[in-house]
Scaffold this motif. Structure first.
Motif, PDB file in Angstrom:
ATOM      1  N   VAL A   1       0.682  -1.268   0.030  1.00  0.00           N
ATOM      2  CA  VAL A   1      -0.033  -0.051  -0.164  1.00  0.00           C
ATOM      3  C   VAL A   1       0.962   1.096   0.027  1.00  0.00           C
ATOM      4  O   VAL A   1       2.177   1.122   0.150  1.00  0.00           O
ATOM      5  CB  VAL A   1      -1.034   0.066   1.188  1.00  0.00           C
ATOM      6  CG1 VAL A   1      -1.918  -1.298   1.209  1.00  0.00           C
ATOM      7  CG2 VAL A   1      -0.099   0.134   2.550  1.00  0.00           C
ATOM      8  N   TYR A   2       0.202   2.371  -0.293  1.00  0.00           N
ATOM      9  CA  TYR A   2       0.978   3.662  -0.391  1.00  0.00           C
ATOM     10  C   TYR A   2       0.119   4.755   0.175  1.00  0.00           C
ATOM     11  O   TYR A   2      -0.964   4.502   0.437  1.00  0.00           O
ATOM     12  CB  TYR A   2       1.664   3.899  -1.687  1.00  0.00           C
ATOM     13  CG  TYR A   2       0.604   4.387  -2.580  1.00  0.00           C
ATOM     14  CD1 TYR A   2       0.604   5.511  -3.209  1.00  0.00           C
ATOM     15  CD2 TYR A   2      -0.286   3.297  -3.349  1.00  0.00           C
ATOM     16  CE1 TYR A   2      -0.406   6.114  -4.094  1.00  0.00           C
ATOM     17  CE2 TYR A   2      -1.225   4.032  -4.254  1.00  0.00           C
ATOM     18  CZ  TYR A   2      -1.367   5.068  -4.636  1.00  0.00           C
ATOM     19  OH  TYR A   2      -2.257   5.621  -5.551  1.00  0.00           O
ATOM     20  N   GLU A   3       0.698   5.886   0.241  1.00  0.00           N
ATOM     21  CA  GLU A   3       0.176   7.162   0.598  1.00  0.00           C
ATOM     22  C   GLU A   3       1.088   8.364  -0.116  1.00  0.00           C
ATOM     23  O   GLU A   3       2.449   8.244  -0.346  1.00  0.00           O
ATOM     24  CB  GLU A   3       0.423   7.493   2.011  1.00  0.00           C
ATOM     25  CG  GLU A   3      -0.871   7.108   2.986  1.00  0.00           C
ATOM     26  CD  GLU A   3      -2.323   7.638   2.504  1.00  0.00           C
ATOM     27  OE1 GLU A   3      -2.126   9.062   2.162  1.00  0.00           O
ATOM     28  OE2 GLU A   3      -3.068   6.994   2.478  1.00  0.00           O
ATOM     29  N   VAL A   4       0.373   9.408  -0.432  1.00  0.00           N
ATOM     30  CA  VAL A   4       0.898  10.696  -0.853  1.00  0.00           C
ATOM     31  C   VAL A   4       0.681  11.702  -0.020  1.00  0.00           C
ATOM     32  O   VAL A   4      -0.512  11.967   0.148  1.00  0.00           O
ATOM     33  CB  VAL A   4       0.558  10.895  -2.518  1.00  0.00           C
ATOM     34  CG1 VAL A   4       1.415  12.221  -3.057  1.00  0.00           C
ATOM     35  CG2 VAL A   4       1.126   9.668  -3.370  1.00  0.00           C
ATOM     36  N   VAL A   5       1.626  12.504   0.782  1.00  0.00           N
ATOM     37  CA  VAL A   5       1.189  13.482   1.637  1.00  0.00           C
ATOM     38  C   VAL A   5       1.733  14.732   1.094  1.00  0.00           C
ATOM     39  O   VAL A   5       3.186  14.910   0.994  1.00  0.00           O
ATOM     40  CB  VAL A   5       2.215  12.900   2.879  1.00  0.00           C
ATOM     41  CG1 VAL A   5       1.475  13.970   3.947  1.00  0.00           C
ATOM     42  CG2 VAL A   5       1.545  11.409   3.298  1.00  0.00           C
ATOM     43  N   PRO A   6       0.936  15.783   0.937  1.00  0.00           N
ATOM     44  CA  PRO A   6       1.596  17.065   0.635  1.00  0.00           C
ATOM     45  C   PRO A   6       2.102  17.886   1.746  1.00  0.00           C
ATOM     46  O   PRO A   6       1.746  17.650   2.844  1.00  0.00           O
ATOM     47  CB  PRO A   6       0.308  17.902  -0.169  1.00  0.00           C
ATOM     48  CG  PRO A   6      -0.843  17.166   0.656  1.00  0.00           C
ATOM     49  CD  PRO A   6      -0.302  15.567   0.941  1.00  0.00           C
TER      50      PRO A   6
ATOM     51  N   HIS B   1     -11.657  -3.487  -4.479  1.00  0.00           N
ATOM     52  CA  HIS B   1     -11.444  -2.871  -3.184  1.00  0.00           C
ATOM     53  C   HIS B   1     -10.600  -1.675  -3.279  1.00  0.00           C
ATOM     54  O   HIS B   1      -9.471  -1.551  -2.826  1.00  0.00           O
ATOM     55  CB  HIS B   1     -10.404  -4.323  -2.388  1.00  0.00           C
ATOM     56  CG  HIS B   1     -11.111  -4.131  -1.035  1.00  0.00           C
ATOM     57  ND1 HIS B   1     -11.415  -3.262  -0.238  1.00  0.00           N
ATOM     58  CD2 HIS B   1     -11.287  -5.277  -0.390  1.00  0.00           C
ATOM     59  CE1 HIS B   1     -12.002  -3.779   0.821  1.00  0.00           C
ATOM     60  NE2 HIS B   1     -11.849  -5.039   0.609  1.00  0.00           N
ATOM     61  N   CYS B   2     -11.140  -0.760  -4.285  1.00  0.00           N
ATOM     62  CA  CYS B   2     -10.381   0.620  -4.755  1.00  0.00           C
ATOM     63  C   CYS B   2     -10.413   1.529  -3.516  1.00  0.00           C
ATOM     64  O   CYS B   2      -9.958   2.534  -3.588  1.00  0.00           O
ATOM     65  CB  CYS B   2     -11.102   1.514  -5.740  1.00  0.00           C
ATOM     66  SG  CYS B   2     -11.501   0.111  -7.183  1.00  0.00           S
ATOM     67  N   ASP B   3     -11.158   1.149  -2.254  1.00  0.00           N
ATOM     68  CA  ASP B   3     -11.049   1.952  -0.867  1.00  0.00           C
ATOM     69  C   ASP B   3      -9.888   1.593  -0.439  1.00  0.00           C
ATOM     70  O   ASP B   3      -9.522   2.458   0.386  1.00  0.00           O
ATOM     71  CB  ASP B   3     -12.242   1.476  -0.315  1.00  0.00           C
ATOM     72  CG  ASP B   3     -12.347   0.102   0.283  1.00  0.00           C
ATOM     73  OD1 ASP B   3     -12.011  -0.655  -0.566  1.00  0.00           O
ATOM     74  OD2 ASP B   3     -12.862  -0.292   1.440  1.00  0.00           O
ATOM     75  N   ILE B   4      -8.900   0.841  -0.953  1.00  0.00           N
ATOM     76  CA  ILE B   4      -7.517   0.262  -0.191  1.00  0.00           C
ATOM     77  C   ILE B   4      -6.589   1.027  -1.196  1.00  0.00           C
ATOM     78  O   ILE B   4      -6.705   1.010  -2.446  1.00  0.00           O
ATOM     79  CB  ILE B   4      -7.318  -0.961  -0.137  1.00  0.00           C
ATOM     80  CG1 ILE B   4      -8.046  -1.752   0.863  1.00  0.00           C
ATOM     81  CG2 ILE B   4      -5.930  -1.348   0.135  1.00  0.00           C
ATOM     82  CD1 ILE B   4      -8.118  -3.243   0.751  1.00  0.00           C
ATOM     83  N   LYS B   5      -5.736   1.917  -0.564  1.00  0.00           N
ATOM     84  CA  LYS B   5      -4.642   2.535  -1.505  1.00  0.00           C
ATOM     85  C   LYS B   5      -3.490   1.906  -1.526  1.00  0.00           C
ATOM     86  O   LYS B   5      -2.328   1.825  -1.223  1.00  0.00           O
ATOM     87  CB  LYS B   5      -4.145   3.858  -0.792  1.00  0.00           C
ATOM     88  CG  LYS B   5      -3.650   4.957  -1.749  1.00  0.00           C
ATOM     89  CD  LYS B   5      -3.302   6.429  -1.106  1.00  0.00           C
ATOM     90  CE  LYS B   5      -2.723   7.206  -1.913  1.00  0.00           C
ATOM     91  NZ  LYS B   5      -3.328   7.635  -3.097  1.00  0.00           N
TER      92      LYS B   5
END
Length: 286
Positions: free
Chosen positions: A36-41, A148-152
């Motif tokens: 999984v991943y996140e993009v944080v500004p 399951h597009c609610d999972i990043k």
């Protein structure tokens, strides 16, 4: 980017130059897209909406049964050090956690794997309202993603294919449509339909990523008495929309001015987009 700036990455407990950072070819993220991943500004060297980003990251990890390698404060300390290692006032941080390295290759994860944690940052260009107000062209495209597009998740091949289809149609993005005609998202963004001064967006479900920019837009609507409705949006409604927007952490809020080679509303960025753009900038800089 200046050649004099060393771009740093964090990999499994160590900071190292990004161009020297390497992962194992046996990592399950590489072999299976198992992560999984996140993009944080980051604005003015401050992490934007970190509690919401962390909650989404924690949820993605829980749903995929990948252990969280850090607690919330340790994550924040890591992000702040990564930010401070770079001179850019505005950045966007990419975080990726995979299930880890496993040999031999097997679809079934081995017990007690150690997750692979990667984080790095890039400069984030300031948003120019005049430029963004020119809007983008988009197409509609079949939503080929999983259930399951609610999972990043890092498995983004269907999103890549939607972007390619948009480019082939001389557009910049695609609105994804389920077989029953429901519009879900953009290729990497939440979508909004504006009609008669009301903002409509699809409800959160297994086909919708709980976007942080989407969350902020909803908050701003409540604060400024703008009607905000979560409901299913049918593809047939797109042709009569006054405005269409896409929203994501790095692009913020973008007006779609042409859809399938036809103008959206007046064919220009709308009044409500302009108002929301200004509200969003003020919220960022508060």
């Amino acid at each position: 980017m200046s050649d004099k700036v060393t771009q740093w990455a964090y990999l499994n407990g160590q900071f190292q130059p990004l161009h020297e950072t390497k992962i194992s070819v046996l990592d399950r993220g590489f072999l299976f897209g198992d992560g999984v991943y996140e993009v944080v500004p980051v604005y003015n060297q401050q992490v934007f909406e970190w509690p919401a980003h962390y909650a989404r990251l924690e949820r993605s990890l829980a749903l995929t049964h990948i252990p969280n390698p850090l607690d919330q404060q340790a994550w924040l300390a890591l992000l702040n050090e990564l930010i401070q290692r770079h001179p850019w006032p505005h950045q966007f941080i990419y975080l990726q956690i995979t299930r880890g390295v496993q040999t031999p290759r097997d679809h079934l994860p081995a017990a007690e794997l150690i997750p692979t944690l990667l984080a790095y940052t890039n400069p984030l260009a300031p948003i120019d309202k005049r430029k963004v107000s020119q809007g983008i062209a988009a197409i509609t495209h079949a939503d080929l993603r999983w259930q399951h597009c609610d999972i990043k998740a890092i498995t983004l091949l269907a999103n890549v294919m939607a972007k390619q289809a948009a480019q082939a149609a001389e557009a910049q993005d695609a609105l994804l449509v389920r077989p029953d005609g429901r519009v879900t998202e953009g290729s990497a963004s939440n979508m909004f339909l504006i009609k008669d001064g009301t903002i409509h967006t699809p409800p959160l479900n297994e086909f919708i990523l709980p976007g942080i920019t989407r969350l902020v837009v909803e908050k701003l609507c409540r604060q400024h008495h703008i009607e905000f409705i979560e409901r299913d949006i049918d593809q047939a409604e797109l042709s009569t929309a006054d405005e269409l927007w896409l929203a994501s952490s790095t692009k913020e809020i973008i007006p779609i001015v042409r859809l399938n080679h036809q103008p959206v509303g007046s064919g220009q960025a709308g009044r409500l987009w302009s108002q929301m753009f200004d509200l969003y900038q003020a919220y960022k800089n508060r």
